[in-house]
Design an enzyme around this catalytic site. Structure first.
Site, PDB file in Angstrom:
ATOM      1  N   HIS A 142     -12.616 -12.379  60.139  1.00  0.00           N
ATOM      2  CA  HIS A 142     -11.326 -12.907  59.624  1.00  0.00           C
ATOM      3  C   HIS A 142      -9.981 -13.053  60.471  1.00  0.00           C
ATOM      4  O   HIS A 142      -9.135 -14.246  59.809  1.00  0.00           O
ATOM      5  CB  HIS A 142     -11.392 -11.751  58.389  1.00  0.00           C
ATOM      6  CG  HIS A 142      -9.906 -11.943  57.059  1.00  0.00           C
ATOM      7  ND1 HIS A 142     -10.119 -13.807  56.934  1.00  0.00           N
ATOM      8  CD2 HIS A 142      -8.460 -11.673  57.614  1.00  0.00           C
ATOM      9  CE1 HIS A 142      -8.669 -13.634  55.497  1.00  0.00           C
ATOM     10  NE2 HIS A 142      -8.050 -12.012  56.656  1.00  0.00           N
ATOM     11  N   GLN A 249       1.153 -17.660  50.120  1.00  0.00           N
ATOM     12  CA  GLN A 249       1.498 -17.090  51.294  1.00  0.00           C
ATOM     13  C   GLN A 249       1.991 -17.624  51.857  1.00  0.00           C
ATOM     14  O   GLN A 249       2.690 -17.463  53.376  1.00  0.00           O
ATOM     15  CB  GLN A 249      -0.565 -16.089  51.348  1.00  0.00           C
ATOM     16  CG  GLN A 249      -0.676 -15.509  52.698  1.00  0.00           C
ATOM     17  CD  GLN A 249      -1.642 -15.251  52.423  1.00  0.00           C
ATOM     18  OE1 GLN A 249      -2.716 -15.858  51.474  1.00  0.00           O
ATOM     19  NE2 GLN A 249      -1.797 -14.723  53.534  1.00  0.00           N
ATOM     20  N   LYS A 262       0.573 -12.176  47.208  1.00  0.00           N
ATOM     21  CA  LYS A 262      -0.815 -11.110  47.007  1.00  0.00           C
ATOM     22  C   LYS A 262      -0.142 -10.624  45.852  1.00  0.00           C
ATOM     23  O   LYS A 262      -1.824  -9.885  45.436  1.00  0.00           O
ATOM     24  CB  LYS A 262      -0.521 -10.111  48.708  1.00  0.00           C
ATOM     25  CG  LYS A 262      -0.898 -10.920  49.602  1.00  0.00           C
ATOM     26  CD  LYS A 262      -2.681 -11.625  49.689  1.00  0.00           C
ATOM     27  CE  LYS A 262      -2.567 -11.661  50.886  1.00  0.00           C
ATOM     28  NZ  LYS A 262      -3.978 -11.043  51.275  1.00  0.00           N
ATOM     29  N   THR A 358      -9.525  -8.448  53.966  1.00  0.00           N
ATOM     30  CA  THR A 358     -10.999  -9.488  53.708  1.00  0.00           C
ATOM     31  C   THR A 358     -11.872  -9.218  55.143  1.00  0.00           C
ATOM     32  O   THR A 358     -11.337  -9.321  56.252  1.00  0.00           O
ATOM     33  CB  THR A 358     -10.258 -10.516  54.249  1.00  0.00           C
ATOM     34  OG1 THR A 358      -9.267 -10.821  53.218  1.00  0.00           O
ATOM     35  CG2 THR A 358     -11.156 -11.784  53.891  1.00  0.00           C
TER      36      THR A 358
HETATM   37 MN    MN Z   1      -6.500  -8.752  51.496  1.00  0.00          MN
END
Ligand code: MN
Length: 428
Positions: A142, A249, A262, A358
């Site tokens: 990720h 973000q 977030k 993630t």
């Molecule tokens: Mn996260």
């Protein structure tokens, strides 16, 4: 072998073959019914079992539990009792609920009426009053994908990444239980080629496939939790969707990290699966090179072989599974995250939540976010209903599922789902 984990155990409550909740699971959660205020419970098959009623009827005697421990709308007091109590209670529940039990609940209809509810008739709540929430960034795949997209494909990982589990402090006030609707957030965004920032609903709404864990009561502020004992401070695991607005973000995150993109919502599964229940699904994680500093020394079998999947269901339509991966692919383990988090003396309280970040596998069908699955919108996903997705549409329901399985035993989490509602019309 932990007695409550023995594969030959069965329950006198009926459990279907493919259930996530055989008697070997015995997760902890909080539920209510129209006539019962929220209490702590466990689950077997499709039945929720009221731990407060069990305690009041004397089934938990001899364990040294304070009165009313489970007559609360959160597990914090139980979690604060520590690892030995978690294990003792789980074993007692196994003894009460297993076939040919020496406890009378199996035969006592009156007691069953007080303690056992059909899962479909209860409402699940957040399992704990979560004081603090920290989100990590522990999947190498990720972090590499995001680095390639947003920074420099040649130097996708930043220089610190292989040396410490990168994390940030999230916001506990917007953690919600599975089934809670989420509003698309409003905020400020500016793409790299936009002349100026604009304000309005996010146009890049995403999910993040994560696994979180609830912590036990840590040592006093100034002390730390080493990797050697870190797992004694892990009460249990949940599935976790860290909803993310990628456009907000990307514009806001430099230099202090994630903020409003977030903190508008994160959803968690309601049943906390204990580390003990997952004991026989342990495995090693990826080889760590360079070797981390000694304070991050990785114990053996630090990871859990936990199958994960993500499904997307447009409003009123059948779902499409859009990703499958495994929790054991994470570069940094839960023990390393907890050890790093506390190495400076940061205090950890009973019922804090630490999330993995993630979880993305190595192949494009195993990525844990739409950002990666659609490669920032350049490669739309095809859904079964003939539509495509770059990011989430209003009305989409996102579902995460997870289970560990081998030798006929399946320990699962159920699911965490949430539906995205249109942004509220913003007025000053
Ligand atoms: Mn996260």
């Amino acid at each position: 072998m932990i007695d409550a984990n023995r594969p030959e155990l069965t329950s006198w409550l009926s459990v279907s073959q493919d259930s996530d909740f055989p008697i070997q699971n015995l997760p902890f959660g909080v539920f209510s019914t129209p006539s019962l205020p929220a209490v702590c419970g466990t689950r077997v098959g499709d039945f929720a079992v009221d731990l407060d009623a069990l305690q009041r009827l004397g089934y938990l005697e001899g364990l040294g539990l304070p009165d009313g421990l489970f007559a609360q709308d959160h597990l914090n007091a139980f979690i604060a009792c520590g690892k030995k109590t978690w294990s003792d209670v789980r074993l007692r529940l196994s003894q009460i609920l297993r076939s040919e039990s020496s406890f009378p609940l199996e035969k006592n209809r009156e007691h069953q009426n007080q303690c056992v509810h059909e899962q479909g008739a209860v409402r699940m709540h957040l399992p704990a009053r979560i004081g603090d929430y920290t989100d990590f960034y522990a999947s190498r795949e990720h972090a590499t994908n995001v680095g390639k997209m947003f920074r420099d494909p040649e130097n996708a990982l930043l220089p610190n990444w292989l040396h410490l589990p990168v994390g940030y402090h999230g916001r506990a006030s917007t953690l919600v239980v599975s089934g809670t609707d989420i509003y698309r957030p409003n905020g400020q965004r500016k793409g790299p080629n936009d002349p100026a920032p604009v304000f309005g609903p996010s146009v890049k709404m995403d999910f993040e496939l994560e696994v979180g864990f609830l912590t036990g009561q840590g040592p006093e502020m100034g002390d730390w939790i080493s990797t050697k004992v870190a797992e004694d401070y892990i009460f249990g695991l949940v599935l976790f969707n860290d909803w993310s607005a990628r456009d907000l973000q990307q514009w806001e995150y430099v230099p202090l990290g994630p903020f409003l993109g977030k903190n508008f919502a994160s959803s968690m599964s309601p049943w906390v699966v204990t580390l003990e229940a997952l004991e026989s699904f342990r495995t090693d994680g990826p080889l760590q090179s360079p070797e981390p500093l000694p304070y991050l020394h990785q114990p053996k079998n630090s990871h859990i072989n936990l199958n994960l999947e993500v499904a997307l269901a447009p409003r009123g339509e059948e779902e499409t599974v859009i990703s499958r991966t495994n929790f054991s692919t994470m570069y940094w383990s839960m023990a390393q995250q907890l050890a790093h988090h506390t190495c400076n003396g940061c205090a950890i309280k009973a019922g804090d939540l630490l999330a993995s970040g993630t979880i993305s596998g190595a192949t494009p069908d195993s990525f844990g976010s739409l950002l990666e699955l659609s490669w920032n919108g350049t490669q739309p996903l095809q859904l079964k209903n003939g539509t495509e997705r770059r990011f989430l549409d209003d009305g989409d329901t996102l579902i995460l599922r997870g289970h560990a399985a081998h030798s006929g035993i399946r320990i699962g989490f159920g699911e965490v789902s949430g539906t995205l509602l249109p942004a509220k019309a913003w007025t000053a």
